[in-house]
Design a protein around this motif. Structure first.
Motif, PDB file in Angstrom:
ATOM      1  N   ASP A   1       0.838  -1.191   0.000  1.00  0.00           N
ATOM      2  CA  ASP A   1       0.000   0.000   0.000  1.00  0.00           C
ATOM      3  C   ASP A   1       0.879   1.249   0.000  1.00  0.00           C
ATOM      4  OD1 ASP A   1      -2.630  -1.242   0.180  1.00  0.00           O
ATOM      5  OD2 ASP A   1      -2.004  -1.881   2.179  1.00  0.00           O
ATOM      6  N   ASP A   2       0.574   2.166  -0.898  1.00  0.00           N
ATOM      7  CA  ASP A   2       1.319   3.425  -1.001  1.00  0.00           C
ATOM      8  C   ASP A   2       0.600   4.466  -0.141  1.00  0.00           C
ATOM      9  OD1 ASP A   2       2.963   5.480  -1.725  1.00  0.00           O
ATOM     10  OD2 ASP A   2       2.192   5.692  -3.767  1.00  0.00           O
ATOM     11  N   LEU A   3       1.013   4.572   1.118  1.00  0.00           N
ATOM     12  CA  LEU A   3       0.319   5.423   2.079  1.00  0.00           C
ATOM     13  C   LEU A   3       0.719   6.886   1.934  1.00  0.00           C
ATOM     14  CD1 LEU A   3       0.599   3.212   5.299  1.00  0.00           C
ATOM     15  CD2 LEU A   3      -1.225   3.253   3.580  1.00  0.00           C
ATOM     16  N   PRO A   4      -0.210   7.794   2.210  1.00  0.00           N
ATOM     17  CA  PRO A   4       0.113   9.225   2.156  1.00  0.00           C
ATOM     18  C   PRO A   4       1.194   9.586   3.174  1.00  0.00           C
ATOM     19  CG  PRO A   4      -2.271   8.876   2.282  1.00  0.00           C
ATOM     20  CD  PRO A   4      -1.627   7.550   2.551  1.00  0.00           C
ATOM     21  N   ASP A   5       1.979  10.579   2.825  1.00  0.00           N
ATOM     22  CA  ASP A   5       3.035  11.054   3.725  1.00  0.00           C
ATOM     23  C   ASP A   5       2.432  12.091   4.675  1.00  0.00           C
ATOM     24  OD1 ASP A   5       5.459  11.483   4.920  1.00  0.00           O
ATOM     25  OD2 ASP A   5       6.196  12.858   3.365  1.00  0.00           O
ATOM     26  N   THR A   6       1.499  11.618   5.496  1.00  0.00           N
ATOM     27  CA  THR A   6       0.797  12.480   6.447  1.00  0.00           C
ATOM     28  C   THR A   6       1.135  12.027   7.855  1.00  0.00           C
ATOM     29  OG1 THR A   6      -1.037  12.810   4.889  1.00  0.00           O
ATOM     30  CG2 THR A   6      -1.470  13.302   7.208  1.00  0.00           C
ATOM     31  N   ASP A   7       1.427  12.972   8.722  1.00  0.00           N
ATOM     32  CA  ASP A   7       1.805  12.646  10.093  1.00  0.00           C
ATOM     33  C   ASP A   7       0.741  11.779  10.751  1.00  0.00           C
ATOM     34  OD1 ASP A   7       3.225  12.686  12.469  1.00  0.00           O
ATOM     35  OD2 ASP A   7       2.261  14.528  13.172  1.00  0.00           O
ATOM     36  N   GLY A   8       1.134  10.602  11.238  1.00  0.00           N
ATOM     37  CA  GLY A   8       0.236   9.696  11.931  1.00  0.00           C
ATOM     38  C   GLY A   8      -0.441   8.669  11.060  1.00  0.00           C
TER      39      GLY A   8
ATOM     40  N   GLU B   1       0.714   6.346   8.864  1.00  0.00           N
ATOM     41  CA  GLU B   1       1.297   5.003   8.951  1.00  0.00           C
ATOM     42  C   GLU B   1       1.129   4.427  10.361  1.00  0.00           C
ATOM     43  OE1 GLU B   1       5.514   2.680   7.950  1.00  0.00           O
ATOM     44  OE2 GLU B   1       5.274   4.820   7.509  1.00  0.00           O
ATOM     45  N   GLU B   2       1.192   5.280  11.371  1.00  0.00           N
ATOM     46  CA  GLU B   2       1.052   4.819  12.754  1.00  0.00           C
ATOM     47  C   GLU B   2      -0.301   4.171  13.003  1.00  0.00           C
ATOM     48  OE1 GLU B   2       0.664   6.777  17.236  1.00  0.00           O
ATOM     49  OE2 GLU B   2       1.401   7.992  15.552  1.00  0.00           O
ATOM     50  N   PHE B   3      -1.360   4.733  12.413  1.00  0.00           N
ATOM     51  CA  PHE B   3      -2.704   4.225  12.664  1.00  0.00           C
ATOM     52  C   PHE B   3      -3.200   3.273  11.579  1.00  0.00           C
ATOM     53  CE2 PHE B   3      -2.629   8.248  15.064  1.00  0.00           C
ATOM     54  CZ  PHE B   3      -2.955   7.751  16.323  1.00  0.00           C
ATOM     55  N   TRP B   4      -2.359   2.998  10.592  1.00  0.00           N
ATOM     56  CA  TRP B   4      -2.760   2.104   9.511  1.00  0.00           C
ATOM     57  C   TRP B   4      -3.003   0.696  10.059  1.00  0.00           C
ATOM     58  CZ3 TRP B   4      -4.885   2.477   5.074  1.00  0.00           C
ATOM     59  CH2 TRP B   4      -4.826   1.435   4.140  1.00  0.00           C
TER      60      TRP B   4
END
Length: 315
Positions: free
Chosen positions: A119-126, A128-131
């Motif tokens: 998954d290509d996750l957005p570079d947004t703070d938090g 990846e942490e909550f994914w």
């Protein structure tokens, strides 16, 4: 399994990827008395999730436990496992030679790619942490568990506009985030607003919470919007470089097109090379679909081996 004169390990089938698709294919091949090696590097796509849902008789099981049970069943039928990465695969007239990251080589008559996607996750703070805990991609896998809560869905293109309609049924408190993207025309925006769904056009700057629990979404104008869960289907890319290395084309969705014929499914443009599960276009990315696809590809590969055994004559 046999050992060739050069010391290589020889199998009927090498399966690259030990997730639901690879394990399902290995199970069918083992029950068909084929020698099978499954190589897996231990980076499953659903690793961040605590539970997997929607798989009959196993609803709520952890992805790790599901893989453990699958391995036990495959071993029962003679399947072998290596916790390793395959770094190179090449084909010749006798089949395939694959190289492990240790430098050891494996030869096999067939190869099944069950390497999955990333998954290509957005570079947004938090984000990846909550994914996998507060942020989810699949309403069928995780929607029921957050039903009735304050939900959000991130919409960034026309595909995700339609996706947001799947979230509508889960809660009366739904907020659509466009993350600053111009994705709604007047008609589609009205369809949501008429149903009491607010659309928030301010860009998202951060996701906030603790202990894996999402609590709020921060916006560029300084506001924090309370949300218990956020849904977003990110773009996908191949998890492994092997498909590209072998010359397989990846479509716009990040998947390898798998073909079917009267002989079965999972065929690729490379003879003897098959693909199963999330990495292919064979079905939606989910555990039940991956298991079904792996079953079908496993039986297809065994059919191909059987036909070759007869066509080659007795040795």
């Amino acid at each position: 399994m046999q050992t060739t004169g050069g010391g290589d390990l020889e199998y009927d089938v090498l399966i690259i990827g030990g997730g639901p698709a690879g394990l399902s294919a290995a199970l069918q091949l083992g029950r068909s008395l084929r020698s099978v090696l499954v190589c897996d590097n231990g980076e499953p796509r659903n690793g961040p999730a605590d539970e997997a849902h929607g798989y009959l008789t196993r609803d709520g099981i952890s992805p790790e436990e599901l893989r453990h049970l699958g391995r036990e069943e495959v071993v029962k039928y003679g399947g072998e496992f290596r916790d390793t990465k395959i770094t190179d695969v090449s084909r010749d007239n006798n089949g395939f030679t694959s190289t492990l990251d240790s430098g050891e080589t494996i030869t096999s008559r067939k190869v099944v790619l069950a390497t999955g996607v990333r998954d290509d996750l957005p570079d947004t703070d938090g984000f990846e942490e909550f994914w996998g805990s507060g942020v989810h991609h699949c309403p069928y896998c995780h929607g029921y568990e957050v039903r009735g809560e304050s939900l959000g869905v991130m919409v960034t293109n026309q595909h995700t506009v339609d996706y947001a309609k799947l979230i509508y049924n889960l809660s009366e408190d739904l907020l659509v985030f466009t993350n600053g993207q111009d994705v709604f025309d007047d008609e589609s925006r009205s369809m949501f607003v008429e149903r009491g769904i607010e659309i928030e056009d301010e860009p998202i700057t951060a996701l906030n919470g603790s202990d894996g629990e999402l609590e709020s979404v921060s916006l560029a104008d300084g506001r924090d919007v309370a949300r218990h869960a956020l849904f977003y289907p990110p773009p996908m890319e191949q998890h492994s470089e092997i498909p590209e290395q072998l010359g397989l084309e990846v479509n716009e969705a990040g998947l390898v097109d798998a073909t079917r014929s009267q002989r079965g499914i999972g065929f690729t443009s490379v003879e003897g090379l098959f693909i199963a599960g999330d990495a292919s276009s064979g079905g939606p990315p989910s555990i039940p679909s991956a298991v079904a696809d792996g079953y079908a590809v496993g039986t297809t590969v065994n059919g191909e081996l059987s036909m070759e055994d007869f066509e080659g004559g007795l040795q």
